[in-house]
Structures are given as C-alpha cells and as structure tokens.
Design an enzyme around this catalytic site. Structure first.
Site, PDB file in Angstrom:
ATOM      1  N   GLY A 218       0.824  -1.204   0.000  1.00 18.98           N
ATOM      2  CA  GLY A 218       0.000   0.000   0.000  1.00 18.98           C
ATOM      3  C   GLY A 218       0.858   1.253   0.000  1.00 18.98           C
ATOM      4  O   GLY A 218       2.094   1.184   0.090  1.00 18.98           O
ATOM      5  N   ASP A 219       0.197   2.386  -0.185  1.00 15.21           N
ATOM      6  CA  ASP A 219       0.853   3.694  -0.153  1.00 15.21           C
ATOM      7  C   ASP A 219       1.916   3.861  -1.224  1.00 15.21           C
ATOM      8  O   ASP A 219       2.916   4.538  -1.021  1.00 15.21           O
ATOM      9  CB  ASP A 219       1.469   3.964   1.243  1.00 15.21           C
ATOM     10  CG  ASP A 219       0.439   3.818   2.333  1.00 15.21           C
ATOM     11  OD1 ASP A 219      -0.720   4.217   2.116  1.00 15.21           O
ATOM     12  OD2 ASP A 219       0.780   3.288   3.415  1.00 15.21           O
TER      13      ASP A 219
ATOM     14  N   LYS B  85      -0.855   5.441  -5.622  1.00 14.03           N
ATOM     15  CA  LYS B  85      -1.920   5.120  -6.593  1.00 14.03           C
ATOM     16  C   LYS B  85      -2.786   6.336  -6.914  1.00 14.03           C
ATOM     17  O   LYS B  85      -3.175   6.543  -8.055  1.00 14.03           O
ATOM     18  CB  LYS B  85      -2.820   3.994  -6.029  1.00 14.03           C
ATOM     19  CG  LYS B  85      -2.072   2.686  -5.821  1.00 14.03           C
ATOM     20  CD  LYS B  85      -2.947   1.637  -5.170  1.00 14.03           C
ATOM     21  CE  LYS B  85      -3.234   1.876  -3.709  1.00 14.03           C
ATOM     22  NZ  LYS B  85      -2.109   1.722  -2.788  1.00 14.03           N
TER      23      LYS B  85
ATOM     24  N   LYS C 253      -2.090   9.551  -7.006  1.00 16.91           N
ATOM     25  CA  LYS C 253      -1.473  10.467  -7.971  1.00 16.91           C
ATOM     26  C   LYS C 253      -1.570   9.900  -9.395  1.00 16.91           C
ATOM     27  O   LYS C 253      -1.923  10.606 -10.338  1.00 16.91           O
ATOM     28  CB  LYS C 253       0.006  10.702  -7.628  1.00 16.91           C
ATOM     29  CG  LYS C 253       0.687  11.366  -8.806  1.00 16.91           C
ATOM     30  CD  LYS C 253       2.110  11.724  -8.725  1.00 16.91           C
ATOM     31  CE  LYS C 253       2.559  12.045 -10.157  1.00 16.91           C
ATOM     32  NZ  LYS C 253       3.839  12.701 -10.261  1.00 16.91           N
TER      33      LYS C 253
ATOM     34  N   GLY D  54      -6.093   5.663   1.650  1.00 17.51           N
ATOM     35  CA  GLY D  54      -5.890   7.113   1.713  1.00 17.51           C
ATOM     36  C   GLY D  54      -5.075   7.490   0.504  1.00 17.51           C
ATOM     37  O   GLY D  54      -3.863   7.323   0.500  1.00 17.51           O
ATOM     38  N   HIS D  55      -5.749   7.942  -0.549  1.00 17.13           N
ATOM     39  CA  HIS D  55      -5.045   8.241  -1.795  1.00 17.13           C
ATOM     40  C   HIS D  55      -4.855   9.752  -1.938  1.00 17.13           C
ATOM     41  O   HIS D  55      -5.819  10.509  -2.020  1.00 17.13           O
ATOM     42  CB  HIS D  55      -5.814   7.647  -2.983  1.00 17.13           C
ATOM     43  CG  HIS D  55      -5.870   6.142  -2.931  1.00 17.13           C
ATOM     44  ND1 HIS D  55      -6.553   5.376  -3.839  1.00 17.13           N
ATOM     45  CD2 HIS D  55      -5.299   5.270  -2.063  1.00 17.13           C
ATOM     46  CE1 HIS D  55      -6.389   4.097  -3.524  1.00 17.13           C
ATOM     47  NE2 HIS D  55      -5.639   4.009  -2.451  1.00 17.13           N
TER      48      HIS D  55
ATOM     49  N   GLN E 218      -5.012  -0.358  -1.240  1.00 12.30           N
ATOM     50  CA  GLN E 218      -4.008  -1.188  -0.573  1.00 12.30           C
ATOM     51  C   GLN E 218      -2.982  -1.681  -1.606  1.00 12.30           C
ATOM     52  O   GLN E 218      -2.835  -1.075  -2.648  1.00 12.30           O
ATOM     53  CB  GLN E 218      -4.639  -2.371   0.181  1.00 12.30           C
ATOM     54  CG  GLN E 218      -5.463  -1.964   1.403  1.00 12.30           C
ATOM     55  CD  GLN E 218      -6.842  -1.431   1.052  1.00 12.30           C
ATOM     56  OE1 GLN E 218      -7.613  -2.067   0.370  1.00 12.30           O
ATOM     57  NE2 GLN E 218      -7.160  -0.247   1.533  1.00 12.30           N
TER      58      GLN E 218
ATOM     59  N   VAL F 136      -4.089   7.995   6.432  1.00 10.36           N
ATOM     60  CA  VAL F 136      -5.340   7.736   7.137  1.00 10.36           C
ATOM     61  C   VAL F 136      -5.144   7.865   8.638  1.00 10.36           C
ATOM     62  O   VAL F 136      -5.933   8.481   9.345  1.00 10.36           O
ATOM     63  CB  VAL F 136      -5.879   6.320   6.798  1.00 10.36           C
ATOM     64  CG1 VAL F 136      -7.110   5.992   7.637  1.00 10.36           C
ATOM     65  CG2 VAL F 136      -6.229   6.238   5.323  1.00 10.36           C
TER      66      VAL F 136
ATOM     67  N   SER G 109       7.631   8.651 -11.814  1.00 17.53           N
ATOM     68  CA  SER G 109       7.105   9.823 -11.122  1.00 17.53           C
ATOM     69  C   SER G 109       8.176  10.362 -10.190  1.00 17.53           C
ATOM     70  O   SER G 109       8.731   9.629  -9.377  1.00 17.53           O
ATOM     71  CB  SER G 109       5.863   9.423 -10.325  1.00 17.53           C
ATOM     72  OG  SER G 109       5.550  10.436  -9.387  1.00 17.53           O
TER      73      SER G 109
HETATM   74  P1  IMO Z   1      -3.840   2.580   0.481  1.00 16.75           P
HETATM   75  O1  IMO Z   1      -4.963   2.346  -0.474  1.00 16.75           O
HETATM   76  C1  IMO Z   1      -1.279   0.982   3.574  1.00 16.75           C
HETATM   77  C2  IMO Z   1      -2.934  -2.066   6.240  1.00 16.75           C
HETATM   78  C3  IMO Z   1      -3.148  -1.698   7.696  1.00 16.75           C
HETATM   79  C4  IMO Z   1      -2.965  -3.054   8.345  1.00 16.75           C
HETATM   80  C5  IMO Z   1      -3.607  -3.999   7.357  1.00 16.75           C
HETATM   81  C6  IMO Z   1      -5.056  -4.364   7.669  1.00 16.75           C
HETATM   82  O2  IMO Z   1      -3.712   3.967   0.971  1.00 16.75           O
HETATM   83  O3  IMO Z   1      -2.556   2.046  -0.091  1.00 16.75           O
HETATM   84  P2  IMO Z   1      -7.347  -3.033   7.545  1.00 16.75           P
HETATM   85  O4  IMO Z   1      -7.744  -1.709   8.137  1.00 16.75           O
HETATM   86  O5  IMO Z   1      -7.430  -3.072   6.064  1.00 16.75           O
HETATM   87  O6  IMO Z   1      -8.018  -4.200   8.204  1.00 16.75           O
HETATM   88  O7  IMO Z   1      -5.801  -3.186   7.943  1.00 16.75           O
HETATM   89  O8  IMO Z   1      -3.570  -3.340   6.102  1.00 16.75           O
HETATM   90  N1  IMO Z   1      -3.586  -1.150   5.286  1.00 16.75           N
HETATM   91  C7  IMO Z   1      -2.924  -0.268   4.516  1.00 16.75           C
HETATM   92  N2  IMO Z   1      -1.633   0.053   4.477  1.00 16.75           N
HETATM   93  N3  IMO Z   1      -2.115   1.579   2.733  1.00 16.75           N
HETATM   94  C8  IMO Z   1      -3.420   1.246   2.719  1.00 16.75           C
HETATM   95  O9  IMO Z   1      -4.258   1.703   1.773  1.00 16.75           O
HETATM   96  C9  IMO Z   1      -3.898   0.325   3.679  1.00 16.75           C
HETATM   97  N4  IMO Z   1      -5.104  -0.199   3.987  1.00 16.75           N
HETATM   98  C10 IMO Z   1      -4.896  -1.108   4.949  1.00 16.75           C
HETATM   99  O10 IMO Z   1      -2.180  -0.769   8.122  1.00 16.75           O
HETATM  100  O11 IMO Z   1      -1.602  -3.384   8.442  1.00 16.75           O
HETATM  101 MG    MG Z   2      -2.543   4.440   2.722  1.00 14.12          MG
END
Ligand code: IMO
Ligand code: MG
Length: 422
Positions: free
Chosen positions: A14-15, A18, A20, A42-43, A224, A300, A411
């Site tokens: 994740g992070d 995406k 951008k 959190g995008h 994620q 987030v 990027s």
């Molecule tokens: P984006 O879309 C990074 C991680 C949480 C935790 C695990 C499970 O911004 O990339 P959950 O709340 O889904 O049950 O948590 O997944 N996690 C993320 N880590 N970016 C995210 O979203 C995440 N969504 C969940 O930190 O380890």
């Molecule tokens: Mg995130």
C-alpha cells in the site's frame, strides 16, 4: 477497437502513490472505479496548488467530465463517505453528479468499526495493526451472508436490518468481553444513509457492460497493495479483500477478457504500516532518512511507516500474480543524495537462496542485496527522459530486466506534472 478496463494496482504493502497516478491517467478515462477496500485507503492527490486525500471516492473525482463508480467489491461507510463528499463539495465539485454507487456494495456499520477495535484489543501480540475502519468485520459479515448492502437502504425495513446486525454484534462483543455503546452512532448513521439515498445507486455490472460497449475505456483503481491481498499477501497480516487483479472481476462484475493494461505501481523503496513481515525493513539511519525524505507517515492514521530497501523478490511475485503489463515507478527522487542504493534480489531461508516469495513469510528471511552507485545529480524536477543521469538509467534497466516488464511511467514528485511517460 474494443474498449477495455485498465487497472492500477499497488504492488507492495500500500501507499505506493496510486492516487497520484490515477489522477494523472484519469484525463484519458471518462470513468474511474474503485473495486475493493474501503476507507482504509488514503489516496493523496496534488494538483494546481491543492492537496486532497480520498478514502472511498475514486481518484478521478477532480477530473472534469469524469464519472466515478464505487463498485460492489467495496465496503462503504456512510458516515465517512458523507464527510468525504462534503470536503469534495467545498472544492466546488457536486459529488451527487459525479459518483455512482453499486447497490451490491456492503455497508460498514458503526459496530463494524467497534468490532475492529474489539478484535485488535483481544489479539494481544498478534495485532494486525488495522486502520480500525471496520473493514475486516464488514467483509466477514459479507462472506457469512448476513451483511447489509447499499441497495438495502431503499427498502422499507432497512432499519430492521440494521438493528438485526447490530444485535448480532452485541452478542459477539459479549463473547469478547468488549464494552461499548453499540447504538451511540445510530442517529448519525441514519442521517448519513439519508444522504446516501440522494446518490444514483446502480447495478454496476450492467452499467459497466454498456459503458464499455457504447462509451469508452474504464480505469479501475486498486486500494491497498498486492502484498496485503487476503489470498496472496503476507497472511494473516493483510487486509480482508482481494487487492490483486482478480478483485477487479469480482468487485465490478466484469469478465477477465475485458481487462486491458495492468499498471503496477511501486516505490523505489518499500514501506509498510501496521504489523507483519517485511524482509528488507531497515532499523537504522538509512530507514529514518527514507521516512523523513519520503514523508512516510500514514495518510489515514498518521502512523510512521516502516521503511526499507526495494524488495525485487516480492515485486516479481506480485508482477506475476497481477499480470502487470506496465510498471510505474514512484519516488526515486527520494533517494537523491544516497551514495549507495540497494535492491533485494534474492532471499536466504534456512541457508538456501531463493527468488520465490515463500508460503511462510513469518519465518526468518535474510535478504540478499545488489548495490548501485547513487546518481550524480538529483532527479527531483527532471521532466524529460534524456535528462535522467546515467546511473539512474542503469538502475532502472536492471529492474526491467529482473522483472521482465517495462517501466512506462517514472514519477519524480507529488504534483501531476512531475511525471515522465515513456
Ligand atoms: P492505500 O490504499 C497501507 C494495512 C493496515 C494493516 C492492514 C489491515 O492507501 O494504499 P485493515 O484496516 O485493512 O483491516 O488493515 O492493512 N492497510 C494499509 N496500508 N495503505 C493502505 O491503503 C492500507 N489499507 C490497509 O495498516 O496493516
Ligand atoms: Mg494508505
């Protein structure tokens, strides 16, 4: 030529950036969709001097003329969705005109969020480090076949359904010894549901089918990352949905043959929030430097992200599972000024070297690295391929060779314009 669904997926934990990339690509796609996850995402978007973080709303929202669909694979929290829509409205966008929601998406109830907290506090050492947005408990109820869906808000007995699920949760809180006021947010929830009723609720699978036939291509925005996938990620330290490419088919109601490009996004290093294995994690100054330069704090939850070198073993695995056709590399500019840059090219497990991502990711893994000389001039601000330093060109050529897929976008900064397309 037949219109297709192109997909943007995070290939790490994740992070990856995406938001951008979807925002950059959205100019080419009249329709952007989310197909899984919920407000755990959190995008971050930055454009024309604004910055904005979307959670459940697709990242195409600020593109003129775009339609944005929240697909059936998503879990939607009416309370946080309403707040998100109000922030969008404050930017001059009318959310009701631009967002369509699948009737088959499941609703996150206030007690799902409480359940997330109850399960984490009962987990002791085995905490997942969940975002506490109620994601896991909502998907649990979906699979157990007693979830509440967006389309249910149009039924007269909606409140009964809500109460029945809440009562079920009250039993479970009792079993966990978790104390809370399960109805504390009911009024706020019902107000948010009333707000949700002002949106166009659709049969996403029919809508997408006719859109592809009659109007144009679609962009599906993953949330994620693939290493958080419920099946292929570092189980049990994962999220509760299929973040990999198959999630697009089940999360929108489309056939695999309709999928076109699969854009796989990765950062030039790795990060992870929450618990779980992370073979290339750095606990030293280098890790701290990456965190500081890359501003690696959760969008987030604000939590500091764990940082480490790029893991090509894990990346090659997710490239395979997702069938990535185009790679997108983010944030190499954050490695400007490093004398040495490492990438993990194999693992040593029980003394044996391997390039397979193992079943038991919890067992000790010793990452084996290949080192590169840092680049002689900063990447930040470069917008043309020919201006890239030779050391960097060598580094990405190595990566393309290792992964077997071309890097199509580089990027080098958060803004829309800081993007080299190749
Ligand atoms: P984006 O879309 C990074 C991680 C949480 C935790 C695990 C499970 O911004 O990339 P959950 O709340 O889904 O049950 O948590 O997944 N996690 C993320 N880590 N970016 C995210 O979203 C995440 N969504 C969940 O930190 O380890
Ligand atoms: Mg995130």
């Amino acid at each position: 030529m037949e219109n297709k669904i192109d997909v943007v997926l995070g290939l790490q934990w994740g992070d990856e950036g995406k938001g951008k990339i979807v925002d950059v690509l959205a100019g080419r796609y009249p329709l952007v969709t989310r197909f899984q996850g919920g407000p755990n995402a959190g995008h971050s978007l930055q454009f024309e001097g604004h910055s904005f973080v979307v959670r459940s709303i697709p990242s195409g929202i600020f593109r003129a003329g775009s339609v944005n669909i929240i697909g059936n694979g998503v879990v939607l929290d009416p309370i946080s969705f309403k707040a998100e829509c109000e922030s969008v409205r404050a930017m001059g966008i009318v959310p009701e005109d631009k967002i369509l929601i699948s009737k088959k998406a499941h609703l996150i109830l206030p007690t799902h969020r409480l359940m997330d907290a109850a399960l984490e506090s009962a987990a002791g050492k085995g905490k997942i480090g969940s975002t506490l947005k109620g994601i896991g408990p909502t998907y649990t109820d979906k699979i157990a076949r007693h979830g509440v869906r967006v389309g249910d808000i149009l039924r007269e007995d909606f409140e009964k359904k809500y109460d029945a699920l809440t009562e079920r949760h009250i039993h479970e809180f009792g079993a966990l010894g978790f104390e809370c006021d399960p109805y504390a947010q009911k009024e706020e929830f019902m107000k948010a549901v009333q707000f949700l009723r002002t949106f166009k609720l659709i049969d996403c699978e029919y809508y997408i089918d006719s859109f592809l036939r009659e109007k144009g291509a679609i962009l599906a925005e993953g949330a994620q990352g693939s290493l958080l996938d419920i099946d292929y990620g570092s189980y049990p330290f994962v999220t509760s949905s299929n973040t990999t490419v198959g999630g697009v088919c089940t999360g929108l109601g489309v056939a695999p043959s309709k999928i076109g490009h699969v854009y796989g996004i990765f950062k030039a290093y790795c990060t992870r929030v929450g618990s779980g294995p992370f073979p290339t994690e750095l606990f030293d100054e280098t890790g701290e430097k990456i965190r500081a330069v890359g501003h690696e704090y959760g969008a987030v939850t604000g939590r500091p992200r764990r940082c480490g070198w790029l893991d090509l073993v894990a990346l090659k695995y997710t490239v395979m599972v997702d069938g990535v056709t185009d790679l997108i590399m983010m944030k190499a500019d954050c490695l400007d000024g490093f004398h040495e840059i490492k990438v993990c090219t194999s693992y040593k497990i029980d003394g044996q070297e391997t390039t397979h991502f193992p079943f038991d990711v919890l067992s000790p893994i010793e990452p084996q690295y290949t080192s590169f000389k840092g680049w002689s001039k900063p990447l930040a601000g470069i917008t043309r391929e020919e201006d890239l330093p030779d050391e960097f060109k060598k580094y990405i050529a190595f990566m393309e060779e290792y992964l077997g897929v071309p890097i199509k976008i580089i990027s080098l900064g958060p803004d829309r314009d800081a993007t080299i397309q190749r």
